[in-house]
Enzyme design. Sequence first.
Site, mmCIF file in Angstrom:
data_model
loop_
_atom_site.group_PDB
_atom_site.id
_atom_site.type_symbol
_atom_site.label_atom_id
_atom_site.label_comp_id
_atom_site.label_asym_id
_atom_site.label_seq_id
_atom_site.Cartn_x
_atom_site.Cartn_y
_atom_site.Cartn_z
ATOM 1 N N GLU A 30 9.687 8.360 0.022
ATOM 2 C CA GLU A 30 9.689 7.030 -0.608
ATOM 3 C C GLU A 30 10.545 7.056 -1.872
ATOM 4 O OE1 GLU A 30 5.694 5.455 -1.053
ATOM 5 O OE2 GLU A 30 5.051 6.308 0.855
ATOM 6 N N GLU A 60 -1.997 9.735 0.408
ATOM 7 C CA GLU A 60 -2.551 9.691 -0.957
ATOM 8 C C GLU A 60 -4.044 9.988 -1.038
ATOM 9 O OE1 GLU A 60 -1.465 5.812 -2.447
ATOM 10 O OE2 GLU A 60 0.665 6.302 -2.467
HETATM 11 C C1 XIL Z 1 4.102 -0.514 -1.385
HETATM 12 C C2 XIL Z 1 5.070 -1.570 -0.849
HETATM 13 O O1 XIL Z 1 6.378 -1.202 -1.205
HETATM 14 C C3 XIL Z 1 4.734 -2.923 -1.440
HETATM 15 O O2 XIL Z 1 5.510 -3.948 -0.814
HETATM 16 C C4 XIL Z 1 3.242 -3.240 -1.240
HETATM 17 O O3 XIL Z 1 2.923 -4.441 -1.899
HETATM 18 C C5 XIL Z 1 2.382 -2.119 -1.768
HETATM 19 O O4 XIL Z 1 2.775 -0.888 -1.162
HETATM 20 N N1 XIL Z 1 2.992 4.463 -1.835
HETATM 21 C C6 XIL Z 1 3.028 4.146 -0.499
HETATM 22 C C7 XIL Z 1 3.637 2.869 -0.061
HETATM 23 O O5 XIL Z 1 2.671 4.988 0.340
HETATM 24 O O6 XIL Z 1 3.016 2.353 1.094
HETATM 25 C C8 XIL Z 1 3.600 1.819 -1.159
HETATM 26 O O7 XIL Z 1 4.342 0.689 -0.698
HETATM 27 C C9 XIL Z 1 4.180 2.401 -2.427
HETATM 28 C C10 XIL Z 1 3.391 3.579 -2.895
#
Ligand code: XIL
Length: 377
Positions: free
Chosen positions: A288, A174
């Site tokens: 994701e 990101e």
């Molecule tokens: C999220 C997790 O799912 C949560 O448990 C945590 O509190 C915050 O992070 N993009 C990403 C992930 O790359 O690491 C994030 O995961 C969601 C958004």
Amino acid sequence: MDIRHLITFLSLNMLLIVTVHCSDNTGKTLKEVYSAKFLIGTANDLNNLSPTELSGVKMQYNIVTPENCMKPQPVHPTENTYNFETADALVNWCTQNGLKVWGHALVWHSQTALWFFKLENPEINSAGNDSVLHNNRNDSIKKREIVLQRLEKHIKTVVGRYKGTVIGWDVVNESIADGGNGSTENLRNYSWYKIAGPEVIALAFRWAHEADPNAQLYYNDYNIEQGAVENKGKHASSLLLLKRLLAEKAPITGVGIQGHWDLNVNLADVEKAIENYAALGLRISITELDVTSIGENSGILQIQQGINSQPKNYEKQAEVYRKLFEIFKRHADVIDRVTFWGISDFRSWRRGQDALLFDAQMNPKPAFHAIIEAGLH
Ligand code: XIL
């Protein structure tokens, strides 16, 4: 029905329930149906799951991404403390059960302890502030050097520990800011990018490659498919960034489209983004994936979670998932992996928005059946 028949009848039913739990009525699982196409993954730290949830993970997926425990903050909370307990246990469990592991994430603006950016010497420490940057050029160079040394050590320690077991890493997560028009890379203007500059990205890839030359190394981001059809916005920025990394000979192998989507996801953008990244010679993964059945979704952490389940939208959600997997199948030659961000609507960062394939009790939802069907036809 006498009591013996009743007991037999109930036991048979119990057996049936246990057998069909987590599986399709064709008896097929996600990883079986897509085995010739790409890996199918899930995300969780695996440290708090019920036996049913764990057996669901084993049954449906062939790769796991630790949802949190390998991120900089949990794994490296202070300069001299590493905390590998949860990550080690996850890697051991996956290895013993025949699942692969994907590492997430090495460089991120979020879930990263502030010690990375702080120095003992207050003068040098203030060098990252705009007001003093120009006056204290030497301090600012010194600070950059120290911060980069820390990052190199972090990357080499974490990647080195799992060399040969973790098959690849989200090296940089990101880095592109939201809201740009796509005419520049539009990097976030803080943490790594502010202190170390845009070069930090290629450096991170190099250090990860040195630590494990066989690992696949990805750039990972959300909403980077947006604008692909018209070549604008975050997608256009991602192309500029990736082209620069390739020109700088950064050892990048692929790009992760996070895939935090909702019922209105722009499917044409998703397909075009895959094509554009493949045209750069990069591999692609959906890293994701979750499709909320109520409310919006994106990678932005602050989004308000919904409170109610909306089974009435499950059919619509199933159609979106079906169409997405039809796209992924069409491009299976360039896709390494599709990973769902969570295990069930309970084990999901979008809890309350019912974004995944299994309900809180691990029963398959219409979306699960739609994805199996899409894979079989
Ligand atoms: C999220 C997790 O799912 C949560 O448990 C945590 O509190 C915050 O992070 N993009 C990403 C992930 O790359 O690491 C994030 O995961 C969601 C958004």
